[in-house]
Design an enzyme around this catalytic site. Sequence first.
Site, PDB file in Angstrom:
ATOM      1  N   THR A 395      -4.106  12.537 -32.041  1.00 22.97           N
ATOM      2  CA  THR A 395      -4.930  13.402 -31.210  1.00 22.97           C
ATOM      3  C   THR A 395      -5.948  12.486 -30.577  1.00 22.97           C
ATOM      4  O   THR A 395      -5.882  11.269 -30.757  1.00 22.97           O
ATOM      5  CB  THR A 395      -5.569  14.471 -32.135  1.00 22.97           C
ATOM      6  N   GLU A 415      -0.721  17.603 -30.994  1.00 19.75           N
ATOM      7  CA  GLU A 415      -0.330  17.676 -32.403  1.00 19.75           C
ATOM      8  C   GLU A 415       0.296  16.366 -32.865  1.00 19.75           C
ATOM      9  O   GLU A 415      -0.405  15.394 -32.971  1.00 19.75           O
ATOM     10  CB  GLU A 415       0.602  18.859 -32.682  1.00 19.75           C
ATOM     11  N   GLU A 434       2.376  22.307 -31.339  1.00 20.87           N
ATOM     12  CA  GLU A 434       1.240  22.871 -32.072  1.00 20.87           C
ATOM     13  C   GLU A 434       1.617  24.034 -32.985  1.00 20.87           C
ATOM     14  O   GLU A 434       0.916  24.319 -33.959  1.00 20.87           O
ATOM     15  CB  GLU A 434       0.156  23.307 -31.091  1.00 20.87           C
ATOM     16  N   ASP A 437       1.383  23.887 -36.686  1.00 25.51           N
ATOM     17  CA  ASP A 437       0.120  24.026 -37.435  1.00 25.51           C
ATOM     18  C   ASP A 437       0.007  25.404 -38.085  1.00 25.51           C
ATOM     19  O   ASP A 437      -0.908  25.655 -38.870  1.00 25.51           O
ATOM     20  CB  ASP A 437      -1.096  23.779 -36.531  1.00 25.51           C
ATOM     21  N   GLY A 500      -6.626  12.935 -36.533  1.00 24.80           N
ATOM     22  CA  GLY A 500      -6.252  12.651 -37.917  1.00 24.80           C
ATOM     23  C   GLY A 500      -5.614  13.821 -38.630  1.00 24.80           C
ATOM     24  O   GLY A 500      -5.604  13.856 -39.860  1.00 24.80           O
ATOM     25  N   GLY A 501      -5.082  14.799 -37.887  1.00 24.09           N
ATOM     26  CA  GLY A 501      -4.423  15.932 -38.541  1.00 24.09           C
ATOM     27  C   GLY A 501      -5.398  16.629 -39.474  1.00 24.09           C
ATOM     28  O   GLY A 501      -6.586  16.757 -39.174  1.00 24.09           O
TER      29      GLY A 501
HETATM   30  N1  GLU Z   1      -2.772  19.566 -34.623  1.00 27.97           N
HETATM   31  C1  GLU Z   1      -3.870  19.080 -35.383  1.00 27.97           C
HETATM   32  C2  GLU Z   1      -4.954  20.120 -35.477  1.00 27.97           C
HETATM   33  O1  GLU Z   1      -5.141  20.875 -34.563  1.00 27.97           O
HETATM   34  C3  GLU Z   1      -4.442  17.849 -34.824  1.00 27.97           C
HETATM   35  C4  GLU Z   1      -3.532  16.734 -34.985  1.00 27.97           C
HETATM   36  C5  GLU Z   1      -4.187  15.408 -35.184  1.00 27.97           C
HETATM   37  O2  GLU Z   1      -5.344  15.241 -35.144  1.00 27.97           O
HETATM   38  O3  GLU Z   1      -3.542  14.442 -35.369  1.00 27.97           O
HETATM   39  O4  GLU Z   1      -5.633  20.143 -36.437  1.00 27.97           O
END
Ligand code: GLU
Length: 598
Positions: A395, A415, A434, A437, A500-501
């Site tokens: 991201t 994502e 996305e 998620d 960072g997910g």
């Molecule tokens: N899809 C993730 C979120 O919305 C973000 C992905 C990422 O930061 O790598 O939390």
Amino acid sequence: MTAIFSSPRLAALYLRISTFRTDLFVLYLGIAFLASCALGPDLFAQETKNMIASADPAATETGIQILKRGGNPVDAAIAVQAVLNVVEPQSSGIGGGCFLLFYDARTKQIIALDGREEAPRSARPELFLGKDGSPVPFYPDRITGGKAVGVPGCVKALYKAWRLYGSGKIAWRDLWGPAIELAENGFPVSARLAEAIQGEKDRLKLFAASREAFLNPDGTPKEKGALLIQKDLAKTLRLLAKKGEKPFYEGPIAKDIVGAVNHSEVNPGQMEMKDLSEYEAPLRRPVSGTYRGFTLYSMPPPSSGGAVLIEALNLLEPFDPAGMKRKDPEFIHLFSEIQRLSFLDRGRFLGDPDFSEVPVGKLVSKDFAAERGSELASSQVLKGISPDKHGNTTTSHISIIDEEGNVLSMTTTIEHIFGCAMVVPGRGFVLNNELTDFDALPYLSDTGEPAPNRVEGARKPRKTSLDLPGSIGGKRPLSSMTPTMVFKNGKPWICVGSPGGTQIIGIVLNALVNLIDFGMTPEEALGSPRIINRTGPVEIEMSFFDDPAVTDRLERMGHEIIMRKPFGNAQLVMVRNAQTGELEGASDPRGEGKAEGF
Ligand code: GLU
């Protein structure tokens, strides 16, 4: 003259003096020279009052030029995002979504703009369940192809931000020029982009348009230093620059998105033109809290980021990290456990607030933390795993403060690395994945209750929107994105966020505790090895492992420890001197970005 005197005020002083006495001027010059030798080169340096931190130097520089032309952080962020779409296509762009927090210094208001992707109306809770009823494996199956694509929100959010909060001095079409040029004429592939293409080449190979965009004609990945030209993307950006959001949501681009999703080479999805034309980017009230007397504002649901961050800080507040060392096993234990507790609540309570009751107020309250925190008295590891976490995503984050005191914190995503891996044919941009998620299991594994974050295609009124409360919209998957601002004495102080997910919340938490409790500089705060807990093991960046005494002690306390390669790519701008408005900042040393100011 201003080249010699970096401050125009000093140059003016020289003019006045030289009119009268040249000999005096020479004397002044001599004194100034001696003073600068004694005090260092910063003496005459102009204070930095405008600053941008982003994941790419060209993107940061583009934003700086917009600020220099009289634009504000909203204008600058759009130009930065446009360039990121071109040079960091694996991370964010018009095929994805974003969350934007903006503090308007004039009105002293903070808004949260929700450009999150949403489920198309065809989506059902079983979307990611296999024939046997269990979740489809996350990588590569669940995340690849049209099924995982949410209705993109980035363009809608940016256009709305520009209309409502832009400076009014920079035309929409003028924000896209540098990005179009970079896409049209190409740029050398960076080390990170090369690594991303290499890592995802098998997924990219599945789609003709993605092969064409990111692989060589013989199917090998484009390597570091190769010129990446994206003519289709340049054409798309030119159309957006000229016509605004409309072609994307109702016109030819919308048609091509629907075509790509529904006819994708693998895992075709079901999206309708109506899903795009009805998409809205609502304004929401930021979630807020306090930590050691400072006030925090962060992203509310459908992101879990703000609520979980504030709950974690509330849990930490009664303790004194400043009296510990960051590497003390006692600190790591405490820091890990406050994250574990807040993350458990993430899985249990959080989801799209327009679709279920989401008790944000309770989660961020001090009373709740006092009750929840009683479990922290024990030096034993607390139990509980929340379902369905995944890592290895990417991201981007943009932090900006300008000399008026306006602040913008925006996290933007497609994502996974290269999203669903599909480039829209003829349009040159990557579509998000996305929808992954959402929880793949529609019920909570421990209680069997419906999961607040399950997939649903229903349309519901946006009850938590500030500006579109009755409008009907689709469900948005729970995010971890945590664009955040901290205020000191009622004035902006820190602006931060990261990719960072699900590790994002912990990454932002690490940065804030490093700044507030450990008094670190921006570089140190982002550079220190991160300590994360997402309800399972303690995840620690490698450098902690040079001291076996630390890890032994943690293991004796009952922790499982995972050694992680460096993760995150945080971007930070903060006010160094509230009186003068002088700024400082840092771009995560793990990435390739840049914090720059003037
Ligand atoms: N899809 C993730 C979120 O919305 C973000 C992905 C990422 O930061 O790598 O939390």
